[in-house]
Design an enzyme around this catalytic site. Structure first.
Site, PDB file in Angstrom:
ATOM      1  N   LEU A  36     -31.276 -18.119  56.503  1.00 32.26           N
ATOM      2  CA  LEU A  36     -30.730 -16.829  56.947  1.00 32.26           C
ATOM      3  C   LEU A  36     -31.005 -15.731  55.927  1.00 32.26           C
ATOM      4  O   LEU A  36     -30.090 -15.126  55.359  1.00 32.26           O
ATOM      5  CB  LEU A  36     -29.227 -16.935  57.270  1.00 32.26           C
ATOM      6  CG  LEU A  36     -28.875 -17.853  58.439  1.00 32.26           C
ATOM      7  CD1 LEU A  36     -27.368 -17.846  58.699  1.00 32.26           C
ATOM      8  CD2 LEU A  36     -29.615 -17.464  59.729  1.00 32.26           C
ATOM      9  N   THR A 135     -50.871 -19.288  59.832  1.00 30.43           N
ATOM     10  CA  THR A 135     -51.366 -18.016  60.371  1.00 30.43           C
ATOM     11  C   THR A 135     -52.885 -17.909  60.268  1.00 30.43           C
ATOM     12  O   THR A 135     -53.497 -18.545  59.406  1.00 30.43           O
ATOM     13  CB  THR A 135     -50.707 -16.861  59.587  1.00 30.43           C
ATOM     14  OG1 THR A 135     -51.403 -15.652  59.851  1.00 30.43           O
ATOM     15  CG2 THR A 135     -50.782 -17.083  58.080  1.00 30.43           C
ATOM     16  N   GLU A 137     -54.190 -15.376  59.138  1.00 28.05           N
ATOM     17  CA  GLU A 137     -54.453 -14.472  58.012  1.00 28.05           C
ATOM     18  C   GLU A 137     -55.017 -15.208  56.797  1.00 28.05           C
ATOM     19  O   GLU A 137     -55.574 -14.583  55.899  1.00 28.05           O
ATOM     20  CB  GLU A 137     -53.184 -13.683  57.653  1.00 28.05           C
ATOM     21  CG  GLU A 137     -52.672 -12.932  58.874  1.00 28.05           C
ATOM     22  CD  GLU A 137     -51.619 -11.886  58.596  1.00 28.05           C
ATOM     23  OE1 GLU A 137     -51.531 -11.388  57.467  1.00 28.05           O
ATOM     24  OE2 GLU A 137     -50.873 -11.559  59.537  1.00 28.05           O
ATOM     25  N   ARG A 225     -56.234  -6.813  65.721  1.00 27.21           N
ATOM     26  CA  ARG A 225     -55.483  -8.062  65.671  1.00 27.21           C
ATOM     27  C   ARG A 225     -55.652  -8.769  67.014  1.00 27.21           C
ATOM     28  O   ARG A 225     -55.950  -8.135  68.029  1.00 27.21           O
ATOM     29  CB  ARG A 225     -53.978  -7.805  65.419  1.00 27.21           C
ATOM     30  CG  ARG A 225     -53.670  -7.142  64.074  1.00 27.21           C
ATOM     31  CD  ARG A 225     -53.971  -8.064  62.932  1.00 27.21           C
ATOM     32  NE  ARG A 225     -53.638  -7.537  61.610  1.00 27.21           N
ATOM     33  CZ  ARG A 225     -54.516  -6.912  60.812  1.00 27.21           C
ATOM     34  NH1 ARG A 225     -55.751  -6.694  61.226  1.00 27.21           N
ATOM     35  NH2 ARG A 225     -54.161  -6.512  59.612  1.00 27.21           N
TER      36      ARG A 225
HETATM   37  P1  NAD Z   1     -39.601 -14.617  60.532  1.00 23.60           P
HETATM   38  O1  NAD Z   1     -39.698 -13.872  59.244  1.00 23.60           O
HETATM   39  O2  NAD Z   1     -39.135 -13.914  61.758  1.00 23.60           O
HETATM   40  O3  NAD Z   1     -38.620 -15.886  60.352  1.00 23.60           O
HETATM   41  C1  NAD Z   1     -38.655 -16.694  59.229  1.00 23.60           C
HETATM   42  C2  NAD Z   1     -37.382 -17.528  59.242  1.00 23.60           C
HETATM   43  O4  NAD Z   1     -37.424 -18.424  58.112  1.00 23.60           O
HETATM   44  C3  NAD Z   1     -36.099 -16.710  59.108  1.00 23.60           C
HETATM   45  O5  NAD Z   1     -35.134 -17.167  60.022  1.00 23.60           O
HETATM   46  C4  NAD Z   1     -35.655 -16.965  57.675  1.00 23.60           C
HETATM   47  O6  NAD Z   1     -34.250 -16.889  57.502  1.00 23.60           O
HETATM   48  C5  NAD Z   1     -36.176 -18.368  57.441  1.00 23.60           C
HETATM   49  N1  NAD Z   1     -36.414 -18.674  56.032  1.00 23.60           N
HETATM   50  C6  NAD Z   1     -37.040 -17.901  55.111  1.00 23.60           C
HETATM   51  N2  NAD Z   1     -37.057 -18.518  53.920  1.00 23.60           N
HETATM   52  C7  NAD Z   1     -36.461 -19.727  54.090  1.00 23.60           C
HETATM   53  C8  NAD Z   1     -36.197 -20.823  53.235  1.00 23.60           C
HETATM   54  N3  NAD Z   1     -36.555 -20.796  51.948  1.00 23.60           N
HETATM   55  N4  NAD Z   1     -35.570 -21.908  53.734  1.00 23.60           N
HETATM   56  C9  NAD Z   1     -35.183 -21.934  55.049  1.00 23.60           C
HETATM   57  N5  NAD Z   1     -35.397 -20.918  55.895  1.00 23.60           N
HETATM   58  C10 NAD Z   1     -36.029 -19.828  55.425  1.00 23.60           C
HETATM   59  O7  NAD Z   1     -41.027 -15.260  60.734  1.00 23.60           O
HETATM   60  P2  NAD Z   1     -41.809 -15.609  62.085  1.00 23.60           P
HETATM   61  O8  NAD Z   1     -42.586 -14.424  62.501  1.00 23.60           O
HETATM   62  O9  NAD Z   1     -40.873 -16.236  63.020  1.00 23.60           O
HETATM   63  O10 NAD Z   1     -42.833 -16.682  61.530  1.00 23.60           O
HETATM   64  C11 NAD Z   1     -42.523 -18.068  61.516  1.00 23.60           C
HETATM   65  C12 NAD Z   1     -43.709 -18.837  60.951  1.00 23.60           C
HETATM   66  O11 NAD Z   1     -44.870 -18.576  61.737  1.00 23.60           O
HETATM   67  C13 NAD Z   1     -44.068 -18.405  59.526  1.00 23.60           C
HETATM   68  O12 NAD Z   1     -44.428 -19.560  58.809  1.00 23.60           O
HETATM   69  C14 NAD Z   1     -45.267 -17.492  59.699  1.00 23.60           C
HETATM   70  O13 NAD Z   1     -46.114 -17.543  58.578  1.00 23.60           O
HETATM   71  C15 NAD Z   1     -45.921 -18.100  60.911  1.00 23.60           C
HETATM   72  N6  NAD Z   1     -46.718 -17.193  61.742  1.00 23.60           N
HETATM   73  C16 NAD Z   1     -46.183 -15.997  62.159  1.00 23.60           C
HETATM   74  C17 NAD Z   1     -46.940 -15.175  62.993  1.00 23.60           C
HETATM   75  C18 NAD Z   1     -46.386 -13.875  63.513  1.00 23.60           C
HETATM   76  O14 NAD Z   1     -47.122 -13.104  64.158  1.00 23.60           O
HETATM   77  N7  NAD Z   1     -45.116 -13.568  63.323  1.00 23.60           N
HETATM   78  C19 NAD Z   1     -48.229 -15.550  63.369  1.00 23.60           C
HETATM   79  C20 NAD Z   1     -48.730 -16.785  62.918  1.00 23.60           C
HETATM   80  C21 NAD Z   1     -47.963 -17.587  62.106  1.00 23.60           C
HETATM   81  P1  TYD Z   2     -47.787  -6.481  61.346  1.00 24.32           P
HETATM   82  O1  TYD Z   2     -47.005  -6.471  62.603  1.00 24.32           O
HETATM   83  O2  TYD Z   2     -47.112  -6.184  60.045  1.00 24.32           O
HETATM   84  O3  TYD Z   2     -48.570  -7.860  61.285  1.00 24.32           O
HETATM   85  P2  TYD Z   2     -49.764  -8.348  60.275  1.00 24.32           P
HETATM   86  O4  TYD Z   2     -49.872  -7.397  59.151  1.00 24.32           O
HETATM   87  O5  TYD Z   2     -49.264  -9.669  59.849  1.00 24.32           O
HETATM   88  O6  TYD Z   2     -50.993  -8.383  61.133  1.00 24.32           O
HETATM   89  O7  TYD Z   2     -48.968  -5.423  61.517  1.00 24.32           O
HETATM   90  C1  TYD Z   2     -49.889  -5.502  62.582  1.00 24.32           C
HETATM   91  C2  TYD Z   2     -50.895  -4.409  62.400  1.00 24.32           C
HETATM   92  O8  TYD Z   2     -50.253  -3.152  62.570  1.00 24.32           O
HETATM   93  C3  TYD Z   2     -51.491  -4.384  61.011  1.00 24.32           C
HETATM   94  O9  TYD Z   2     -52.873  -4.012  61.107  1.00 24.32           O
HETATM   95  C4  TYD Z   2     -50.719  -3.309  60.295  1.00 24.32           C
HETATM   96  C5  TYD Z   2     -50.379  -2.337  61.399  1.00 24.32           C
HETATM   97  N1  TYD Z   2     -49.109  -1.600  61.250  1.00 24.32           N
HETATM   98  C6  TYD Z   2     -49.095  -0.212  61.401  1.00 24.32           C
HETATM   99  O10 TYD Z   2     -50.129   0.439  61.652  1.00 24.32           O
HETATM  100  N2  TYD Z   2     -47.897   0.436  61.259  1.00 24.32           N
HETATM  101  C7  TYD Z   2     -46.740  -0.221  60.959  1.00 24.32           C
HETATM  102  O11 TYD Z   2     -45.686   0.428  60.811  1.00 24.32           O
HETATM  103  C8  TYD Z   2     -46.777  -1.640  60.836  1.00 24.32           C
HETATM  104  C9  TYD Z   2     -45.535  -2.430  60.517  1.00 24.32           C
HETATM  105  C10 TYD Z   2     -47.985  -2.297  60.991  1.00 24.32           C
END
Ligand code: NAD
Ligand code: TYD
Length: 359
Positions: A36, A135, A137, A225
């Protein structure tokens, strides 16, 4: 049962909700371990209150004793690791938490899981899985005409966030090759959908638009993206968990490459249709170009043919259907938005957006 880490966040929360949405007798229970942090939100799981198949534990994946105890008590057949620090911009302002959770935390989690798995009886041992959610990335940035990332693309992470995720992917791989731990890794493109914390592009644009605030586009807005609806990511993870080959990585993507500016215009057009501004002006008039993100990756694109070929997975949503559902979800959940827009969130927005370069 399964152990999910980070299940109070965006993707983990959607995954847990989807997992437990099936018929009661069919679905396995979930132990949900989440620290959290600012990104973890128990409100995401409010509909599970009183559900005996959901056990929430507040704690850190780096807390070896806690993880060991949970594994021994609940004997999950799988661990699915979503827990991470996930926001690139935050990692630029300060990388410490990213190193601690994404690298050290993953290492400690792997070690606790390895100790548990090693001692399992043979049948449980061979059925056990550790699925690491990562990811696209980690692969770095693509030239405009370069082919999309395949699973054999070299790691070239450019941000502290992606470097920390790449490090965690390497650890997971090594724990398989060296220790035989039955791991699976997914590398997914940008997700969007319900429960997305409004620090990321799409929810930030929706929330700011509705609040009459500027829509901050970094640089020229032409960074590309590949967008995937979050429920499709969750279904891909379930497929990999059930059918993925041990030690393999699977790229997951939506075949939806789009420049950021197009995303922002699409969100604005949907809001114009679904919740027009009272003054009749288009939401796009709120777009504001701000200084670019340092080291900003220009393009990500996922080649998702391996998961389709081997596991028959394909996304169910098009970008058009997914983004409409997403915008509608934010319109329908003003209380959720209001509640996350407090505390550290407000401070963060102030630090990040104090200096727009043009309006
Ligand atoms: P998020 O930031 O919304 O959620 C992360 C969660 O992990 C939160 O609930 C946080 O409280 C919990 N957390 C953080 N540190 C922790 C710890 N030390 N121990 C236990 N819990 C912890 O992230 P998300 O967007 O839901 O991403 C989840 C996973 O998917 C991540 O590993 C991220 O790298 C990966 N991912 C995300 C995206 C995206 O577009 N959001 C895309 C590809 C992969
Ligand atoms: P983001 O949602 O932060 O994901 P990631 O950086 O992991 O791809 O950003 C998506 C794209 O949008 C990225 O190219 C950065 C851009 N971006 C903006 O242009 N303005 C913003 O305020 C944010 C948060 C992201």
């Amino acid at each position: 049962m399964i152990l999910v880490t980070g299940g109070a966040g965006f993707i983990g929360g959607n995954f847990v909700l989807d997992w437990l949405a099936g018929p009661a007798e069919a679905a396995e229970s979930v132990i949900n371990l989440d620290k959290l942090t600012y990104a973890g939100n128990l409100e995401n799981l409010a509909s599970l209150q009183g559900n005996p198949r959901h056990v929430f534990v507040q704690g850190d994946i780096g807390d070896s004793a806690l993880v060991a105890r949970l594994l021994a008590e609940h004997r999950p057949r799988a661990v699915i690791n979503f827990a991470a620090e996930s926001h690139v911009d935050r990692s630029i302002h300060g990388a410490e938490d990213f190193i601690q959770t994404n690298i050290v935390g993953t290492f400690r989690l792997l070690e606790a899981v390895r100790a548990h798995w090693t001692a399992l009886p043979a049948d449980e041992k061979s059925a056990f899985r550790f699925l690491h959610v990562s990811t696209d990335e980690v692969y770095g940035s693509l030239a405009p005409d370069a082919p999309a990332f395949t699973e054999t693309h070299g790691f070239e992470p450019n941000s502290p966030y992606s470097a920390s995720k790449a490090a965690s992917d390497h650890l997971v791989r090594a724990w398989h090759h060296t220790h035989g731990l039955p791991v699976l890794t997914t590398n997914c493109s940008n997700n969007y959908g319900p429960l997305h914390f409004p620090e990321k592009l799409i929810p930030l644009m929706i929330v700011n638009a509705l609040a009459g605030k500027p829509l901050p586009v970094y640089g020229d807005g032409m960074q590309v993206r590949d967008w995937l609806y979050v429920k499709d990511h969750c279904s891909a993870i379930r497929r990999v968990l059930e059918g993925g080959r041990l030690g393999e990585t699977y790229n997951v993507g939506g075949w939806n490459e789009k420049p950021n500016l197009e995303i922002v215009h699409t969100v604005c057009a949907l809001l114009d249709e679904l919740r027009p501004r009272s003054d009749g002006q288009p939401y796009a008039s709120q777009i504001s170009y701000v200084k670019d993100r340092p080291g900003h990756d220009r393009r990500y694109a996922i080649d998702a043919r391996k998961i389709e070929r081997e596991l028959g997975w394909k996304p169910a949503e098009t970008f058009e259907s997914g983004i409409r559902k997403t915008v509608q979800w934010y319109l329908d959940h003003p209380d959720w938005v209001a509640n996350v827009q407090s505390g550290s969130y407000r401070q963060w927005v102030q630090t990040q957006y104090e200096a727009p370069v043009s309006a």
